[in-house]
Design a protein around this motif. Structure first.
Motif, mmCIF file in Angstrom:
data_model
loop_
_atom_site.group_PDB
_atom_site.id
_atom_site.type_symbol
_atom_site.label_atom_id
_atom_site.label_comp_id
_atom_site.label_asym_id
_atom_site.label_seq_id
_atom_site.Cartn_x
_atom_site.Cartn_y
_atom_site.Cartn_z
ATOM 1 N N SER A 148 40.381 30.589 34.130
ATOM 2 C CA SER A 148 41.196 31.704 33.644
ATOM 3 C C SER A 148 41.194 31.766 32.122
ATOM 4 N N PHE A 164 37.934 33.166 31.051
ATOM 5 C CA PHE A 164 37.955 34.604 31.328
ATOM 6 C C PHE A 164 38.643 35.349 30.188
ATOM 7 N N TRP A 165 39.811 34.854 29.757
ATOM 8 C CA TRP A 165 40.514 35.500 28.643
ATOM 9 C C TRP A 165 39.701 35.408 27.355
ATOM 10 N N THR A 207 47.614 31.567 36.094
ATOM 11 C CA THR A 207 48.020 32.920 36.485
ATOM 12 C C THR A 207 48.357 33.754 35.261
ATOM 13 N N SER A 218 45.230 34.776 33.386
ATOM 14 C CA SER A 218 44.516 35.835 34.106
ATOM 15 C C SER A 218 45.166 37.192 33.845
#
Length: 274
Positions: free
Chosen positions: A23, A26-27, A249, A252
């Motif tokens: 995550s 991803f960021w 979370t 994300s």
């Protein structure tokens, strides 16, 4: 039974760690793409106007960017824009583990250039803010000045710990530096995300560029990323799987919000001027 429980706990721990890592990547990837789009805009718009000898075009998006007869001030703005391209492109490369491990010489050289550029940008930004002013209310001078001072502090701490070979601590300061260096970018992405959600300039006057939301965003552009960075550090170092899952979370969701802001900024601000 004990072996099954132990294996389950190990699997959960590895899953939590892997999810947090994924995550975060991803960021980070989303942010880098967005910053490089912004860098392309700076190069095409400001570089194109300069190359065509129409520097006054700067004022379309940067209040008092060009002031006739002010050679030193105009030169300071031009240098600031050029150096911004260097940090937007080179800054993220410092945080990619593969580059740090596979090509350490590039990491060191790029790091020195990045730190030096950060110092120049921060000092130049302070000069521009207090001699040219900012769009909107004067409170913007203080938020930008604090951002600049944090850049100087974090750059110093990153260098200090690199020299002392405190690599883990150095990396944390490098991450903090990357975040405050992106303050201008975070401001634009946050503003366009806000406008996309509300479909109207809620909380500020678009003509005067003043209002409570812009005051909040002026400080949030560096405070909010730093808060989430500290939460990430704690989650990554925590032995609690719940903390890792929760932070994964959160990262994300932040990535998705960042994508929304990037798309809005690109389509409404950057792409039309490229």
């Amino acid at each position: 039974m004990a072996e099954v429980i132990l294996n389950s706990q190990i699997t959960t721990k590895l899953s939590a760690k892997a999810l947090l890592s994924a995550s975060t990547k991803f960021w980070f990837a989303t942010t880098v793409v967005g910053q490089w789009i912004f860098a392309s805009y700076v190069l095409v718009f400001y570089g194109g106007a300069t190359f065509n000898g129409d520097i006054a075009q700067w004022n379309k998006v940067m209040p008092h960017g060009y002031v006739e007869g002010d050679l030193i001030g105009n030169l300071a703005v031009a240098v600031h824009l050029f150096l911004a391209l260097i940090v937007l492109v080179g800054g993220p490369l410092q945080l990619i583990p593969t580059i740090r491990n596979k090509v350490p010489k590039f990491h060191r050289i790029n790091g020195r250039v990045y730190i030096l550029t950060a110092f120049i940008l921060a000092i130049g930004g302070l000069f521009m803010v207090w001699t040219r002013g900012v769009a909107g209310a004067d409170i913007g001078k203080y938020s930008i000045s604090i951002n600049a001072l944090l850049i100087l502090l974090f750059a110093f701490m990153a260098v200090k710990n690199a020299i002392a070979r405190n690599i883990k601590v150095h990396l944390k300061w490098a991450i903090r530096l990357f975040l405050v260096m992106g303050g201008v970018w975070f401001f634009r992405v946050g503003l366009m995300l806000w406008l996309m959600i509300h479909q109207a300039p809620v909380g500020f006057d678009p003509k005067t560029f003043e209002g409570p939301f812009l005051t909040f965003l002026g400080f949030a552009q560096f405070i909010v990323p730093l808060i989430f960075a500290e939460l990430y550090f704690k989650a990554a170092e925590s032995t609690a799987n719940g903390a890792k899952f929760m932070m994964a979370t959160t990262m994300s969701i932040l990535a998705l919000m960042t994508i929304g802001g990037i798309v809005a900024a690109t389509m409404s601000m950057w792409l039309p001027r490229m």
